[in-house]
Design an enzyme around this catalytic site. Sequence first.
Site, PDB file in Angstrom:
ATOM      1  N   LYS A   1      -4.439  -6.868   3.100  1.00  0.00           N
ATOM      2  CA  LYS A   1      -4.349  -5.709   2.207  1.00  0.00           C
ATOM      3  C   LYS A   1      -5.741  -5.357   1.672  1.00  0.00           C
ATOM      4  O   LYS A   1      -6.110  -4.189   1.561  1.00  0.00           O
ATOM      5  CB  LYS A   1      -3.384  -5.984   1.049  1.00  0.00           C
ATOM      6  CG  LYS A   1      -3.396  -4.925  -0.062  1.00  0.00           C
ATOM      7  CD  LYS A   1      -3.005  -3.560   0.450  1.00  0.00           C
ATOM      8  CE  LYS A   1      -2.785  -2.447  -0.537  1.00  0.00           C
ATOM      9  NZ  LYS A   1      -3.420  -2.360  -1.802  1.00  0.00           N
TER      10      LYS A   1
ATOM     11  N   GLU B   1     -10.026   1.863   3.940  1.00  0.00           N
ATOM     12  CA  GLU B   1      -9.738   3.102   3.189  1.00  0.00           C
ATOM     13  C   GLU B   1     -11.024   3.632   2.530  1.00  0.00           C
ATOM     14  O   GLU B   1     -11.296   4.839   2.559  1.00  0.00           O
ATOM     15  CB  GLU B   1      -8.664   2.767   2.151  1.00  0.00           C
ATOM     16  CG  GLU B   1      -8.233   3.876   1.227  1.00  0.00           C
ATOM     17  CD  GLU B   1      -7.229   3.331   0.180  1.00  0.00           C
ATOM     18  OE1 GLU B   1      -6.248   2.655   0.557  1.00  0.00           O
ATOM     19  OE2 GLU B   1      -7.449   3.585  -1.015  1.00  0.00           O
TER      20      GLU B   1
ATOM     21  N   HIS C   1      -7.545  -3.644   4.383  1.00  0.00           N
ATOM     22  CA  HIS C   1      -6.955  -2.302   4.460  1.00  0.00           C
ATOM     23  C   HIS C   1      -7.640  -1.392   3.445  1.00  0.00           C
ATOM     24  O   HIS C   1      -8.058  -0.277   3.760  1.00  0.00           O
ATOM     25  CB  HIS C   1      -5.448  -2.390   4.180  1.00  0.00           C
ATOM     26  CG  HIS C   1      -4.813  -1.088   3.804  1.00  0.00           C
ATOM     27  ND1 HIS C   1      -4.980  -0.494   2.553  1.00  0.00           N
ATOM     28  CD2 HIS C   1      -4.011  -0.242   4.481  1.00  0.00           C
ATOM     29  CE1 HIS C   1      -4.323   0.634   2.510  1.00  0.00           C
ATOM     30  NE2 HIS C   1      -3.719   0.818   3.657  1.00  0.00           N
ATOM     31  N   ASN C   2      -7.774  -1.859   2.219  1.00  0.00           N
ATOM     32  CA  ASN C   2      -8.422  -1.041   1.195  1.00  0.00           C
ATOM     33  C   ASN C   2      -9.890  -0.795   1.525  1.00  0.00           C
ATOM     34  O   ASN C   2     -10.415   0.290   1.282  1.00  0.00           O
ATOM     35  CB  ASN C   2      -8.308  -1.711  -0.178  1.00  0.00           C
ATOM     36  CG  ASN C   2      -6.923  -1.562  -0.783  1.00  0.00           C
ATOM     37  OD1 ASN C   2      -5.936  -1.454  -0.063  1.00  0.00           O
ATOM     38  ND2 ASN C   2      -6.833  -1.563  -2.104  1.00  0.00           N
TER      39      ASN C   2
ATOM     40  N   SER D   1       0.832  -1.211   0.000  1.00  0.00           N
ATOM     41  CA  SER D   1       0.000   0.000   0.000  1.00  0.00           C
ATOM     42  C   SER D   1       0.858   1.249   0.000  1.00  0.00           C
ATOM     43  O   SER D   1       1.983   1.235   0.480  1.00  0.00           O
ATOM     44  CB  SER D   1      -0.902   0.035   1.232  1.00  0.00           C
ATOM     45  OG  SER D   1      -1.606   1.267   1.264  1.00  0.00           O
TER      46      SER D   1
HETATM   47  P1  NBP Z   1      -1.099  -1.848 -13.839  1.00  0.00           P
HETATM   48  O1  NBP Z   1      -2.023  -2.524 -12.895  1.00  0.00           O
HETATM   49  O2  NBP Z   1      -1.627  -0.789 -14.715  1.00  0.00           O
HETATM   50  O3  NBP Z   1      -0.410  -2.986 -14.753  1.00  0.00           O
HETATM   51  C1  NBP Z   1       0.447  -2.648 -15.820  1.00  0.00           C
HETATM   52  C2  NBP Z   1       1.568  -3.652 -15.931  1.00  0.00           C
HETATM   53  O4  NBP Z   1       1.035  -4.967 -16.158  1.00  0.00           O
HETATM   54  C3  NBP Z   1       2.466  -3.346 -17.106  1.00  0.00           C
HETATM   55  O5  NBP Z   1       3.793  -3.611 -16.716  1.00  0.00           O
HETATM   56  C4  NBP Z   1       1.971  -4.321 -18.164  1.00  0.00           C
HETATM   57  O6  NBP Z   1       2.942  -4.625 -19.140  1.00  0.00           O
HETATM   58  C5  NBP Z   1       1.701  -5.514 -17.306  1.00  0.00           C
HETATM   59  N1  NBP Z   1       0.890  -6.546 -17.955  1.00  0.00           N
HETATM   60  C6  NBP Z   1      -0.416  -6.569 -18.298  1.00  0.00           C
HETATM   61 BR1  NBP Z   1      -1.542  -5.181 -18.100  1.00  0.00          BR
HETATM   62  N2  NBP Z   1      -0.808  -7.713 -18.863  1.00  0.00           N
HETATM   63  C7  NBP Z   1       0.289  -8.467 -18.875  1.00  0.00           C
HETATM   64  C8  NBP Z   1       0.533  -9.789 -19.334  1.00  0.00           C
HETATM   65  N3  NBP Z   1      -0.445 -10.547 -19.848  1.00  0.00           N
HETATM   66  N4  NBP Z   1       1.783 -10.272 -19.235  1.00  0.00           N
HETATM   67  C9  NBP Z   1       2.770  -9.530 -18.717  1.00  0.00           C
HETATM   68  N5  NBP Z   1       2.604  -8.284 -18.239  1.00  0.00           N
HETATM   69  C10 NBP Z   1       1.378  -7.748 -18.325  1.00  0.00           C
HETATM   70  O7  NBP Z   1       0.187  -1.283 -13.064  1.00  0.00           O
HETATM   71  P2  NBP Z   1       0.298  -0.527 -11.647  1.00  0.00           P
HETATM   72  O8  NBP Z   1      -0.732   0.529 -11.500  1.00  0.00           O
HETATM   73  O9  NBP Z   1       1.734  -0.182 -11.535  1.00  0.00           O
HETATM   74  O10 NBP Z   1      -0.035  -1.645 -10.584  1.00  0.00           O
HETATM   75  C11 NBP Z   1       0.685  -2.868 -10.476  1.00  0.00           C
HETATM   76  C12 NBP Z   1       0.035  -3.748  -9.425  1.00  0.00           C
HETATM   77  O11 NBP Z   1       0.109  -3.094  -8.166  1.00  0.00           O
HETATM   78  C13 NBP Z   1      -1.450  -4.016  -9.683  1.00  0.00           C
HETATM   79  O12 NBP Z   1      -1.767  -5.320  -9.276  1.00  0.00           O
HETATM   80  C14 NBP Z   1      -2.143  -3.019  -8.797  1.00  0.00           C
HETATM   81  O13 NBP Z   1      -3.440  -3.417  -8.420  1.00  0.00           O
HETATM   82  C15 NBP Z   1      -1.199  -2.956  -7.615  1.00  0.00           C
HETATM   83  N6  NBP Z   1      -1.234  -1.715  -6.833  1.00  0.00           N
HETATM   84  C16 NBP Z   1      -1.366  -0.512  -7.423  1.00  0.00           C
HETATM   85  C17 NBP Z   1      -1.372   0.658  -6.677  1.00  0.00           C
HETATM   86  C18 NBP Z   1      -1.487   1.984  -7.322  1.00  0.00           C
HETATM   87  O14 NBP Z   1      -1.590   2.973  -6.587  1.00  0.00           O
HETATM   88  N7  NBP Z   1      -1.476   2.081  -8.626  1.00  0.00           N
HETATM   89  C19 NBP Z   1      -1.240   0.582  -5.288  1.00  0.00           C
HETATM   90  C20 NBP Z   1      -1.067  -0.654  -4.708  1.00  0.00           C
HETATM   91  C21 NBP Z   1      -1.082  -1.792  -5.485  1.00  0.00           C
HETATM   92  P3  NBP Z   1       3.041  -3.720 -20.487  1.00  0.00           P
HETATM   93  O15 NBP Z   1       3.841  -2.532 -20.104  1.00  0.00           O
HETATM   94  O16 NBP Z   1       3.748  -4.615 -21.433  1.00  0.00           O
HETATM   95  O17 NBP Z   1       1.649  -3.397 -20.895  1.00  0.00           O
END
Ligand code: NBP
Length: 476
Positions: A182, A189, A185-186, A128
């Site tokens: 987690k 939130e 937690h959400n 988080s």
């Molecule tokens: P995203 O959730 O937007 O995911 C994008 C990533 O997933 C890119 O690297 C993309 O690769 C890859 N990807 C996808 Br989409 N399909 C794929 C596949 N079939 N094979 C391989 N790679 C694949 O990214 P994020 O917002 O950085 O979040 C990452 C994780 O962290 C998620 O599970 C999210 O729920 C969690 N999270 C996010 C936050 C936040 O604030 N954003 C907070 C806490 C947790 P590409 O570049 O080749 O498309």
Amino acid sequence: SKAQIGVTGLAVMGSNIARNFAHHGYTVALHNRSIAKTDALLDEHGSEGNFIRTETMQEFVDALEKPRRVLIMVKAGDPTDAVIGELADVMEKGDIIIDGGNSLYTDTIRREAAMAERGLNFIGAGISGGEEGALNGPSIMPGGPAVSYESVGPMLEKISAHVDGEPCCTHIGPDGSGHFVKMVHNGIEYADMQLIGEAYDLMRRGLGMEPAEIADVFAEWNKGELESYLVEITAQVLAQVDAETGKPLVDVVVDQAGQKGTGRWTVKAALDLGIPVTGIAEAVFARALSSASDQRSAATSLASGTLAEPPKDKDQFIEDIRRALYASKMVAYAQGFDEISAGSQEYDWNVNPGALATIWRGGCIIRAKFLNRIRDAYADNKDLPSLLLAPYFTDAVESSLDSWRRVVSSATLMGVPVPAFASSISYYDGLRSERLPAALTQGLRDYFGAHTYKRIDKPGTFHTLWGQDRTEVQTD
Ligand code: NBP
């Protein structure tokens, strides 16, 4: 030399965590499905530490020291399964996969078992703190085998946020426990944000205050017992002026709240476990109502009935709202911790609630001064039946009760919706009731469905012959 950790999935979260590892002196192997993200990260931040650029999964695992440690930061669901599959094909026994995405805990349980069969160690880690946390120190909730935690725990603790010298990362328990906590937690939130929204609405629509003035109120509240990240940023969002129109930003944003699923999951899991999480559920439903734009635009003509004027004493009412917010927030946390305790029992996770409160004090979105109180409550009594029964919480709610009741009744009289405030006080009143109307529910169930009932005065199970002479028979 080889990398101590690999990160695959270099979108917002993955790239910031990779940099965070590098800032702490680790050599980090980088991988992303499309190479463009890897190169963009190296172009902009490659000089911040030791990174190894890799293109294929094979190159990626070859760049890692053994046992290999890989953190997956891709979209939850099918993409995560796809990446785990590709990794497992090229990894060796004893290697460790950490899923840092927002995965559903039941998926984590399934994946952990599947990887264990292949001799791989799997850790489901809730992370988080959003983008900023990922870079400068998130709160990390890892679940999985203790032996794998020994290998990656120290690294995760190092990059996590720290409060009073303590890391905001601890081993939560086996398999899905990290992602479960987690998820809750959400959910908390969601409840926290809904309560803040209701407090804002009461000042805005109830008292007719402007966003800038309400921003000052939240900034003031952030100096006291409500001190928290969410209250702090509420003041900032409310103070923001739109450059284009000169209006408060909050007035030009469409009032339909989105959701990605973790709040809904928290409520679904709570329904299955039989735990009332009314604050979280109301928050999820309030977002759903906000997004029901067709219904809402058709319904603006519905009658309001006679609406009351706001309370005369504005300062008193603002103080009442503050206390109602604090009391409702305590209920939301008490309910969330009840769900964690029920999940922990159901799956034999042995989650330590006090340790959890400790690692939520920094890095994460719900970080708040108040979490110290939760930690202390569980330190005094780890088997607390409800957080609301810990002395600090009992006293804090008691001293807020009159305010809380005034706020919920005034809101209803003014026609301002307060689903989370109202359900929280009803939960509290239900919890403390010696007798509930559930006795009547049991009577009705027995009448139409012969579902039987228990008596307060003797053991056994009973049924009244409703369709006959209405005498009572003992069935068990
Ligand atoms: P995203 O959730 O937007 O995911 C994008 C990533 O997933 C890119 O690297 C993309 O690769 C890859 N990807 C996808 Br989409 N399909 C794929 C596949 N079939 N094979 C391989 N790679 C694949 O990214 P994020 O917002 O950085 O979040 C990452 C994780 O962290 C998620 O599970 C999210 O729920 C969690 N999270 C996010 C936050 C936040 O604030 N954003 C907070 C806490 C947790 P590409 O570049 O080749 O498309």
